[in-house]
Design a protein around this motif. Structure first.
Motif, PDB file in Angstrom:
ATOM      1  N   UNK A  35      20.324  19.637  15.975  1.00 24.00           N
ATOM      2  CA  UNK A  35      19.313  18.782  16.702  1.00 24.00           C
ATOM      3  C   UNK A  35      18.601  17.684  15.520  1.00 24.00           C
ATOM      4  N   UNK A  36      18.496  16.634  15.977  1.00 18.18           N
ATOM      5  CA  UNK A  36      17.823  15.598  14.769  1.00 18.18           C
ATOM      6  C   UNK A  36      16.880  14.665  15.567  1.00 18.18           C
ATOM      7  N   UNK A  37      15.829  14.067  14.948  1.00 22.43           N
ATOM      8  CA  UNK A  37      15.219  12.868  15.254  1.00 22.43           C
ATOM      9  C   UNK A  37      15.705  11.753  14.602  1.00 22.43           C
ATOM     10  N   UNK A  38      15.966  10.753  15.336  1.00 20.32           N
ATOM     11  CA  UNK A  38      16.404   9.528  15.098  1.00 20.32           C
ATOM     12  C   UNK A  38      15.637   8.375  15.410  1.00 20.32           C
ATOM     13  N   UNK A  39      15.663   7.217  14.751  1.00 20.08           N
ATOM     14  CA  UNK A  39      15.102   5.970  15.497  1.00 20.08           C
ATOM     15  C   UNK A  39      15.399   5.452  16.542  1.00 20.08           C
TER      16      UNK A  39
END
Length: 259
Positions: A35-39
């Motif tokens: 999982x990752x937080x992206x713009x």
């Protein structure tokens, strides 16, 4: 804009394991994380479902060949036996197929890779370890050269070969990322030859516009992403995947999420 090594453009790291900050890679666009937080600009909505193990890099890869050069009838893709850009090189071939190029010439040092390129649509192949690639390209194009040539590996010698392979007024497209400080020798006759040398970074894409279109190509079977993935690995086998990468076993190996 490219950030410092292992960081995003703003100089931060956003992946962590507990208190440990983890570097990103791929020009600040990826990491080994489920999982990752992206713009918001990197989150592209699609109305059609695509297998997430086959989507992002493959679709981006194909679009860089289409938008980076705006294909004309004849093209050549150069690699030199490297393993890290095999996927990139095959994407050049597929982009030329999608653009309806009349001649698609794949150049490499390994016969197995050239055979693979043929299965993806290359009309001609040249093994540069046995043949003079520039002479062969001239012979295939009535002595003129191709309209576009692509360096998939990021090597000054290959970049120069692309320059020499294109016709007067043609374009050499540098896709592979060469080490910092590398220079490409370009002859002073470039003015009279009216040739163009241009870079192509991550496809020169407009993600919000181009990604849904490429997903549609994939869903309709026009874009062959599945066939480019020759092996998948669970996360616990990631070291095996890197060993295979160093040997050149796969066109592309993919790490799958842990169940």
């Amino acid at each position: 804009m490219i950030g410092p090594p292992g960081m995003f453009p703003d100089g931060t790291r956003r992946h962590r394991k507990g208190d440990l900050e983890i570097n990103c890679f791929g020009r600040g666009m990826s990491s080994f994380a489920e999982y990752s937080v992206v713009h918001e600009s990197a989150a592209i909505r699609s109305t059609r479902r695509s297998d997430d193990n086959r989507g992002a890099d493959g679709l981006r890869g194909d679009d860089r060949r289409r938008r980076g050069a705006q294909y004309r009838p004849r093209g050549a893709g150069f690699d030199r036996g490297g393993v890290r850009d095999w996927w990139c090189w095959l994407s050049i071939v597929q982009g030329a197929v999608l653009a309806n190029a009349s001649q698609i010439i794949a150049v490499d040092l390994l016969d197995n890779k050239l055979d693979y390129a043929s299965s993806f649509g290359a009309t001609h192949t040249i093994n540069a370890s046995r043949q003079d690639a520039i002479q062969e390209i001239r012979a295939l194009t009535d002595g003129l050269g191709v309209d576009y040539a692509f360096d998939a590996i990021g090597d000054a010698r290959v970049s120069r070969a692309c320059y020499d392979a294109v016709r007067r007024g043609g374009t050499a497209v540098i896709v592979g990322m060469a080490p910092t400080g590398t220079e490409i020798p370009i002859p002073a006759t470039i003015a009279g030859e009216e040739k163009v040398v241009k870079g192509c970074f991550y496809g020169s894409t407009r993600p919000a516009v181009d990604f849904p279109r490429l997903v549609d190509f994939y869903q309709r079977g026009v874009l062959k992403v599945d066939g480019m993935i020759t092996q998948t690995y669970p996360l616990e086998k990631i070291n095996d995947a890197f060993d295979a990468l160093s040997r050149g076993d796969n066109a592309r190996g993919v790490i799958t999420p842990t169940a």
